[in-house]
Design an enzyme around this catalytic site. Structure first.
Site, short mmCIF file in Angstrom:
data_model
loop_
_atom_site.label_atom_id
_atom_site.label_comp_id
_atom_site.label_asym_id
_atom_site.label_seq_id
_atom_site.Cartn_x
_atom_site.Cartn_y
_atom_site.Cartn_z
CB ILE A 87 3.97 -2.59 -7.06
CG1 ILE A 87 3.41 -4.09 -7.62
CG2 ILE A 87 2.71 -1.90 -7.26
CD1 ILE A 87 2.87 -4.52 -9.46
NE ARG A 88 4.25 4.37 -6.22
CZ ARG A 88 4.71 5.25 -6.40
NH1 ARG A 88 4.94 5.82 -7.52
NH2 ARG A 88 5.09 5.92 -5.39
CD GLU B 92 0.85 -9.07 -1.83
OE1 GLU B 92 1.78 -9.61 -1.70
OE2 GLU B 92 0.78 -7.79 -1.77
CB CYS C 207 5.98 -4.11 -0.61
SG CYS C 207 5.72 -2.48 -2.92
NE ARG D 282 8.57 5.83 0.94
CZ ARG D 282 7.56 6.26 0.63
NH1 ARG D 282 7.48 7.65 1.59
NH2 ARG D 282 6.14 6.58 0.31
CG HIS E 259 3.37 -7.11 -3.84
ND1 HIS E 259 2.72 -6.09 -2.72
CD2 HIS E 259 4.16 -5.77 -4.62
CE1 HIS E 259 2.81 -5.10 -2.44
NE2 HIS E 259 3.79 -4.34 -3.21
N GLY F 83 0.91 -1.18 -0.02
CA GLY F 83 0.02 -0.05 0.02
C GLY F 83 1.00 1.14 0.36
CD GLU F 84 2.01 5.17 -1.78
OE1 GLU F 84 2.73 4.38 -2.75
OE2 GLU F 84 2.90 5.47 -1.35
CB SER F 85 5.16 3.04 3.70
OG SER F 85 5.86 4.16 3.33
#
Lengths: 289, 188
Positions: free
Chosen positions: B134-135, B172, B78, B105, B170, B46-48
């Site tokens: 992903i990023r 998942e 991530c 990051r 990821h 997600g976004e940390s």
């Protein structure tokens, strides 16, 4: 196809989050600090586009670059419906997501962008399942309801999300032999109708957008099944943007907890001024097909 | 056994579905009370910055940190890796600060640089596994107690320190259950 999978995966990482419209680096920093999971870089928020009129276009690349360097979260930006050169420019700027948006003045009345020509992911607006699947058929990696941007009135977003849910239920409960007829009636690709029939959901993430102005609005959309929310004018057109932004982020996470919602809704100052849909001069949601 | 998935923002349901496929009960962790019900926790992608902020606002940061320090099996994917790191190379924010790693990051670039790779990770399985970045962040420095599990382009992308597992990628988001199986063994 691998690129498309990665793009749909990025949308999954935004789930449960709030994507906020910002018009400068300073607003972007406020949004990130408040907990936005991404920002949408644009020159004017929809409420101002509505008020000032004129042709609304892609933002100046300089502004997008400034916003990109101000934050570490994904940065999105809007292009006009059908304006594939604006999209090429945004891709060249390494933008994380492109919104082919009805909030800007459409550049093509017949065709949306062929999004398969791009590496960068696209999000597109939709009012119902057929529209969502047409956009996905063109390569969109994420869908949002259109709602009615710049009004601070959530009624259209609710209408569009409810319509989407009803359409999905209708497809899901249909017999397999009726799927081609449904595909014809909804003007949607057969393979995608079949996906919805099998899985009971869109093949991409679906957010709510267009008119969300309060924490309660955000929680309403989440309870109706949105996977996250876009807030445009609702934050920086309110009296206390920072506090409201934080509250909407909390409300999107704790959408099912009325006690927490009550706490965070307290003393936020004035929300943006809201508009009645029937009094609008133009309905942005009717742009695109 | 019950595994929690921190459910403040990000890709939660994907982890829950994988755990369920392995017949493990999974619950969303949103409040302090949820922490009492779990034998292990996954911090999802997600976004940390978002998740880190919500951890503080929901008063979960301190109790979760204490639980991890007292041995709760924990896996960060991530953004989860960033939350667990003691040092973040390109950010002034710090979050749980429980693992002796320095992370970078968005280390591979923006979304256009996101990628997939198929690799064998011997620690987890002898079969090739799909790794989705992903990023993604990577680990630029690891303390001496940190065991490196996998590298990509000579960058550390999976590591373990006692009860804490981190991956830049990821599992998942793929159909492969090997990493989840590995984590469940840590919980057992």
């Amino acid at each position: 196809m691998e690129r498309y999978e990665l793009n749909k995966d990025l949308a999954k990482m935004l789930k449960g989050g709030v994507i906020m419209d910002v018009t400068c680096a300073k607003e972007a920093e406020i949004a990130e600090k408040a907990g936005a999971c991404a920002v949408m870089a644009l020159e004017r928020v929809p409420a101002d586009i509505r008020k000032q009129g004129g042709v609304a276009r892609m933002s100046d690349p300089k502004l997008i670059k400034e916003i990109k360097s101000a934050v570490s979260i994904p940065v999105m930006a809007k292009v006009r419906i059908g304006h594939f050169v604006e999209a090429q420019i945004l891709e060249a700027l390494d933008i994380d997501f492109i919104d082919e948006s009805e909030v800007l003045t459409p550049a093509d009345e017949k065709y949306h962008i062929n999004k398969w020509n791009f590496k960068v992911p696209f999000v597109c607006g939709a009012r119902n399942l057929g529209e969502a699947l047409r956009r996905i058929g063109e390569g969109a990696s994420m869908i949002r309801t259109k709602g009615e941007a710049g009004t601070g009135n959530v009624v259209e977003a609710v209408r569009h999300l409810r319509q989407m849910n009803e359409d999905i239920k209708m497809v899901q409960s249909a017999s397999e032999e009726s799927l081609m007829t449904i595909s014809k009636e909804l003007n949607a690709p057969y393979e995608l109708i079949k996906y919805v029939w099998k899985n009971g959901k869109l093949p991409v993430v679906n957010f709510a957008a267009g008119g969300i102005a309060t924490p309660a609005d955000a929680a309403l959309m989440m309870q109706l099944g949105a996977e996250g929310v876009f807030v445009g004018s609702g934050i920086f057109k309110s009296q206390n943007p920072e506090k409201r932004a934080k509250a909407i982020v909390m409300a999107t996470t704790y959408y099912n907890e009325p006690k927490i919602l009550a706490e965070i809704s307290e003393d936020l100052g004035d929300a943006m001024f809201g508009l009645e849909i029937k009094n609008l001069e133009s309905n942005f949601a009717e742009r695109g097909w | 056994m019950r595994v929690g998935v921190l459910s403040l923002q990000g890709g939660v349901i994907e982890h829950i579905n994988h755990l369920n496929k392995l017949n493990v009960e999974a619950i969303e962790v949103k409040k302090i009370d949820d922490l009492k019900k779990i034998d292990g926790i996954i911090l999802p992608g997600g976004e940390s910055t978002t998740i880190g902020k919500l951890l503080r606002d929901a008063n979960l940061l301190t109790p979760l940190k204490a639980l991890i320090q007292s041995g709760l099996p924990t896996w960060g994917t991530c953004a989860g890796m960033i939350l667990l790191a003691k040092e973040i190379e390109n950010d002034t924010r710090r979050h749980l600060e429980v693992m002796d790693i320095k992370v970078k990051r968005n280390a591979f670039g923006s979304q256009i640089d996101s990628f997939k790779k198929i690799d064998i990770v011997p620690e987890v399985s002898n079969n090739p596994i799909e790794l989705v970045f992903i990023r993604a962040p990577y680990i630029s420095e690891a303390g001496k107690d940190v065991r490196i599990i996998h590298k990509v382009e000579n960058k550390i992308v999976a590591a373990k320190q006692k009860n804490i597992l981190v991956t830049s990628f990821h599992p998942e988001l793929t159909d492969d259950l090997n990493f989840h199986n590995y984590f469940i063994k840590m919980v057992n």
